[in-house]
Motif scaffolding. Structure first.
Motif, PDB file in Angstrom:
ATOM      1  N   ILE A  64       3.679 -40.489  16.153  1.00  0.00           N
ATOM      2  CA  ILE A  64       3.341 -39.770  17.379  1.00  0.00           C
ATOM      3  C   ILE A  64       1.899 -39.292  17.313  1.00  0.00           C
ATOM      4  O   ILE A  64       1.287 -39.246  16.244  1.00  0.00           O
ATOM      5  CB  ILE A  64       4.267 -38.555  17.604  1.00  0.00           C
ATOM      6  CG1 ILE A  64       4.060 -37.514  16.483  1.00  0.00           C
ATOM      7  CG2 ILE A  64       5.728 -38.973  17.661  1.00  0.00           C
ATOM      8  CD1 ILE A  64       4.744 -36.191  16.754  1.00  0.00           C
ATOM      9  N   LYS A  65       1.365 -38.950  18.472  1.00  0.00           N
ATOM     10  CA  LYS A  65       0.009 -38.417  18.537  1.00  0.00           C
ATOM     11  C   LYS A  65       0.079 -36.894  18.498  1.00  0.00           C
ATOM     12  O   LYS A  65       0.791 -36.258  19.287  1.00  0.00           O
ATOM     13  CB  LYS A  65      -0.699 -38.876  19.808  1.00  0.00           C
ATOM     14  CG  LYS A  65      -2.149 -38.393  19.915  1.00  0.00           C
ATOM     15  CD  LYS A  65      -2.862 -39.004  21.112  1.00  0.00           C
ATOM     16  CE  LYS A  65      -3.179 -40.454  20.852  1.00  0.00           C
ATOM     17  NZ  LYS A  65      -4.056 -41.025  21.921  1.00  0.00           N
ATOM     18  N   LEU A  66      -0.677 -36.288  17.580  1.00  0.00           N
ATOM     19  CA  LEU A  66      -0.712 -34.836  17.442  1.00  0.00           C
ATOM     20  C   LEU A  66      -1.695 -34.231  18.438  1.00  0.00           C
ATOM     21  O   LEU A  66      -2.531 -34.944  19.017  1.00  0.00           O
ATOM     22  CB  LEU A  66      -1.123 -34.467  16.008  1.00  0.00           C
ATOM     23  CG  LEU A  66      -0.191 -34.968  14.900  1.00  0.00           C
ATOM     24  CD1 LEU A  66      -0.751 -34.595  13.540  1.00  0.00           C
ATOM     25  CD2 LEU A  66       1.213 -34.404  15.076  1.00  0.00           C
ATOM     26  N   PRO A  67      -1.624 -32.912  18.672  1.00  0.00           N
ATOM     27  CA  PRO A  67      -2.530 -32.271  19.633  1.00  0.00           C
ATOM     28  C   PRO A  67      -4.011 -32.487  19.338  1.00  0.00           C
ATOM     29  O   PRO A  67      -4.832 -32.448  20.250  1.00  0.00           O
ATOM     30  CB  PRO A  67      -2.145 -30.782  19.527  1.00  0.00           C
ATOM     31  CG  PRO A  67      -0.726 -30.794  19.090  1.00  0.00           C
ATOM     32  CD  PRO A  67      -0.607 -31.965  18.170  1.00  0.00           C
ATOM     33  N   ASP A  68      -4.376 -32.710  18.064  1.00  0.00           N
ATOM     34  CA  ASP A  68      -5.794 -32.902  17.746  1.00  0.00           C
ATOM     35  C   ASP A  68      -6.222 -34.353  17.899  1.00  0.00           C
ATOM     36  O   ASP A  68      -7.355 -34.716  17.557  1.00  0.00           O
ATOM     37  CB  ASP A  68      -6.099 -32.409  16.322  1.00  0.00           C
ATOM     38  CG  ASP A  68      -5.345 -33.205  15.246  1.00  0.00           C
ATOM     39  OD1 ASP A  68      -4.538 -34.085  15.631  1.00  0.00           O
ATOM     40  OD2 ASP A  68      -5.564 -32.940  14.058  1.00  0.00           O
ATOM     41  N   ARG A  74       6.603 -38.151  12.449  1.00  0.00           N
ATOM     42  CA  ARG A  74       7.347 -36.920  12.676  1.00  0.00           C
ATOM     43  C   ARG A  74       8.736 -37.259  13.222  1.00  0.00           C
ATOM     44  O   ARG A  74       8.925 -38.284  13.866  1.00  0.00           O
ATOM     45  CB  ARG A  74       6.630 -36.011  13.691  1.00  0.00           C
ATOM     46  CG  ARG A  74       5.269 -35.489  13.252  1.00  0.00           C
ATOM     47  CD  ARG A  74       5.425 -34.395  12.192  1.00  0.00           C
ATOM     48  NE  ARG A  74       4.156 -33.769  11.891  1.00  0.00           N
ATOM     49  CZ  ARG A  74       3.307 -34.205  10.973  1.00  0.00           C
ATOM     50  NH1 ARG A  74       3.610 -35.293  10.262  1.00  0.00           N
ATOM     51  NH2 ARG A  74       2.167 -33.574  10.747  1.00  0.00           N
ATOM     52  N   THR A  75       9.695 -36.391  12.968  1.00  0.00           N
ATOM     53  CA  THR A  75      10.978 -36.508  13.659  1.00  0.00           C
ATOM     54  C   THR A  75      10.748 -36.111  15.118  1.00  0.00           C
ATOM     55  O   THR A  75       9.952 -35.220  15.406  1.00  0.00           O
ATOM     56  CB  THR A  75      12.035 -35.583  13.044  1.00  0.00           C
ATOM     57  OG1 THR A  75      11.576 -34.219  13.101  1.00  0.00           O
ATOM     58  CG2 THR A  75      12.324 -35.959  11.603  1.00  0.00           C
ATOM     59  N   VAL A  76      11.437 -36.783  16.018  1.00  0.00           N
ATOM     60  CA  VAL A  76      11.282 -36.502  17.453  1.00  0.00           C
ATOM     61  C   VAL A  76      12.537 -35.782  17.927  1.00  0.00           C
ATOM     62  O   VAL A  76      13.580 -36.386  18.143  1.00  0.00           O
ATOM     63  CB  VAL A  76      11.059 -37.802  18.247  1.00  0.00           C
ATOM     64  CG1 VAL A  76      10.912 -37.488  19.731  1.00  0.00           C
ATOM     65  CG2 VAL A  76       9.817 -38.518  17.733  1.00  0.00           C
ATOM     66  N   ALA A 385      -7.264 -27.964  20.171  1.00  0.00           N
ATOM     67  CA  ALA A 385      -6.134 -28.602  19.495  1.00  0.00           C
ATOM     68  C   ALA A 385      -6.329 -28.584  17.979  1.00  0.00           C
ATOM     69  O   ALA A 385      -5.383 -28.375  17.212  1.00  0.00           O
ATOM     70  CB  ALA A 385      -5.966 -30.037  19.996  1.00  0.00           C
ATOM     71  N   GLY A 386      -7.558 -28.806  17.536  1.00  0.00           N
ATOM     72  CA  GLY A 386      -7.841 -28.758  16.107  1.00  0.00           C
ATOM     73  C   GLY A 386      -7.613 -27.376  15.522  1.00  0.00           C
ATOM     74  O   GLY A 386      -7.090 -27.231  14.414  1.00  0.00           O
TER      75      GLY A 386
END
Length: 483
Positions: A64-68, A74-76, A385-386
């Motif tokens: 998945i794409k993270l906020p940064d 990752r588990t969804v 996001a970072g």
């Protein structure tokens, strides 16, 4: 929100989860909910909400794409994340579950829960029916970490054994028997279901006859042919049932055909390969560029939905498509509608006063300022996001700041799109009519929506006047002040 040490949760959330619901009856989560409610009654807890994760794995991870902006495995689990958010904000004051492994099998998920529980003083109460989930002190936390690590290893061991078994079954040409029942076959033994086999053969014949997947799915839905899941047919499901190697009696593993299967074929291999080649050729030759440039500009006067381009018996047209939720009552010849709107647009933009006004809009410092502000705000969103990813701010602070910036971004984009589409300057540079002819379909649509922001309403055809095209059916909703 401060809670007294002796406070008993009265707004708790009950989270129930089952990783595999092949029967699709949610019985597993139903039993967990019943036991969880009994525990809540025994403890004197009030349960304000039940969050259900049915057929959801707490072990399998996806990219998945993270906020940064980075990607990670990752588990969804949206409902689990919802529970954490509500516990963190104080909207919920306790967490109930059936067992620790219903809450987490990934150590990262457990750590996120621990962070939320320990962020409040006193800690947020957490209980389970089996007694395996408690986070009331450091000893409980340590034990939970050990148990999740053990559960995670057990899941990894199971995955490895299952993967190895699948390799063996594939090599022997046997069916693995897992997942949904394949269309055309029974779940066990891979015996052919003749009614479904006939549908597969019909689909293959239609494909080789040049019929589109959308045409085929419309026929199947009209005839009320059932799918395996009971949902209506769509183009993807039509393609899937006729291109799976199993229908040709072939065994595949991880996308590769490994040999013949130990079951009877529905399609002979030559037919199956011809179908697959035909559909693959269609995908390669698909042109995804916009052709009908009044799509998104025209609206139905009867149900007010957007009218999109479609292929009719008389050639290309714009139709209030029933498959897309329209009323089906309004249609207009595509070429003639485009010619009429083009005539109106060119009539407007070749007038000296309007040309001067549009040129001013295209060079406006206001849109330049909006572009600069948009770039700055988008950069700030990434920086924000970072900061959240590095835990330099709380989730609440991140959400509040992000909403403020996103509102500014929406405003800037609206100003840019409304005032000066990207094709406007090219249109006005020299011979307007010649430049218009050179524009792409998407650019033409942008220009029209600059002049007529609400688009055109398409009125019903006046049958008393015969079949000729009636230009007055295209009624502009609202013409911009520039015009």
């Amino acid at each position: 929100m401060v809670v007294s040490v002796d406070a008993t949760p009265q707004r708790a959330v009950l989270l129930v989860r089952i990783s595999d619901d092949k029967a699709e009856d949610a019985a597993g989560v139903g039993r967990q909910e019943a036991d969880g409610r009994k525990l809540g009654d025994r403890l004197g807890w009030g349960i304000a909400e039940v969050l259900v994760e049915n057929d959801t794995s707490a072990f399998k991870r996806r990219k998945i794409k993270l906020p940064d902006g980075t990607t990670a495995l990752r588990t969804v689990r949206p409902k689990f994340r919802t529970a954490l958010d509500k516990l963190s904000s104080g909207e919920r004051d306790g967490l109930l579950a059936y067992d620790l492994d219903r809450i987490a099998r990934d150590p990262r998920d457990l750590e996120d829960l621990i962070d939320v529980v320990e962020s409040h003083d006193p800690r947020i109460p957490v209980q389970s029916v089996t007694g395996s989930l408690r986070l009331s002190n450091d000893a409980d936390v340590t034990m939970a970490r050990v148990m999740v690590a053990v559960a995670n290893k057990a899941s990894r061991d199971t995955r490895r054994r299952v993967a190895r078994k699948h390799v063996e079954l594939a090599a022997e040409g046997k069916w693995n028997g897992g997942g949904f029942r394949g269309y055309g076959f029974t779940r066990k033994g891979m015996e052919i279901i003749q009614e479904e086999a006939k549908v597969i053969r019909d689909i293959a014949a239609w494909v080789l006859d040049g019929r589109s997947l959308n045409w085929i799915k419309d026929v199947l839905n009209r005839l009320k042919v059932p799918t395996v899941t009971g949902k209506p047919w769509n183009a993807r499901s039509v393609r899937s049932v006729v291109t799976k190697p199993s229908v040709a009696g072939l065994r595949a593993h991880r996308g590769e055909i490994v040999g013949p299967g130990q079951w009877e074929a529905i399609l002979d291999r030559a037919t199956w390969e011809a179908v697959c080649a035909t559909l693959a050729g269609r995908v390669r030759n698909v042109d995804l560029t916009l052709k009908r440039w009044l799509t998104g500009v025209l609206h139905c006067s009867q149900c007010h939905r957007e009218i999109s381009g479609a292929q009719g018996n008389g050639g290309p047209r714009y139709w209030c498509s029933t498959p897309h939720g329209g009323c089906g009552k309004i249609a207009v010849n595509a070429a003639k509608a485009e010619a009429e709107v083009e005539r109106q647009v060119l009539d407007l933009i070749t007038r000296p006063r309007i040309l001067e006004r549009l040129d001013h809009i295209s060079r406006s410092e206001v849109t330049d300022d909006a572009r600069r502000e948009l770039v700055d705000d988008e950069a700030q969103l990434k920086e924000l996001a970072g900061m959240w990813a590095r835990k330099e701010m709380t989730l609440g602070e991140y959400r509040e700041a992000r909403k403020i910036i996103e509102d500014r971004v929406k405003g800037s984009r609206a100003l840019i799109n409304a005032s000066a589409p990207r094709a406007l300057r090219r249109l006005l540079a020299g011979d307007v009519r010649a430049n218009w002819a050179a524009l792409s379909a998407a650019d033409k649509r942008d220009i029209v929506l600059t002049l007529v922001p609400e688009g055109y309403e398409v009125l019903p055809h006046d049958r008393s006047r015969g079949n000729p095209f009636q230009p007055e059916r295209l009624r502009p909703e609202h013409v911009t002040s520039a015009a």
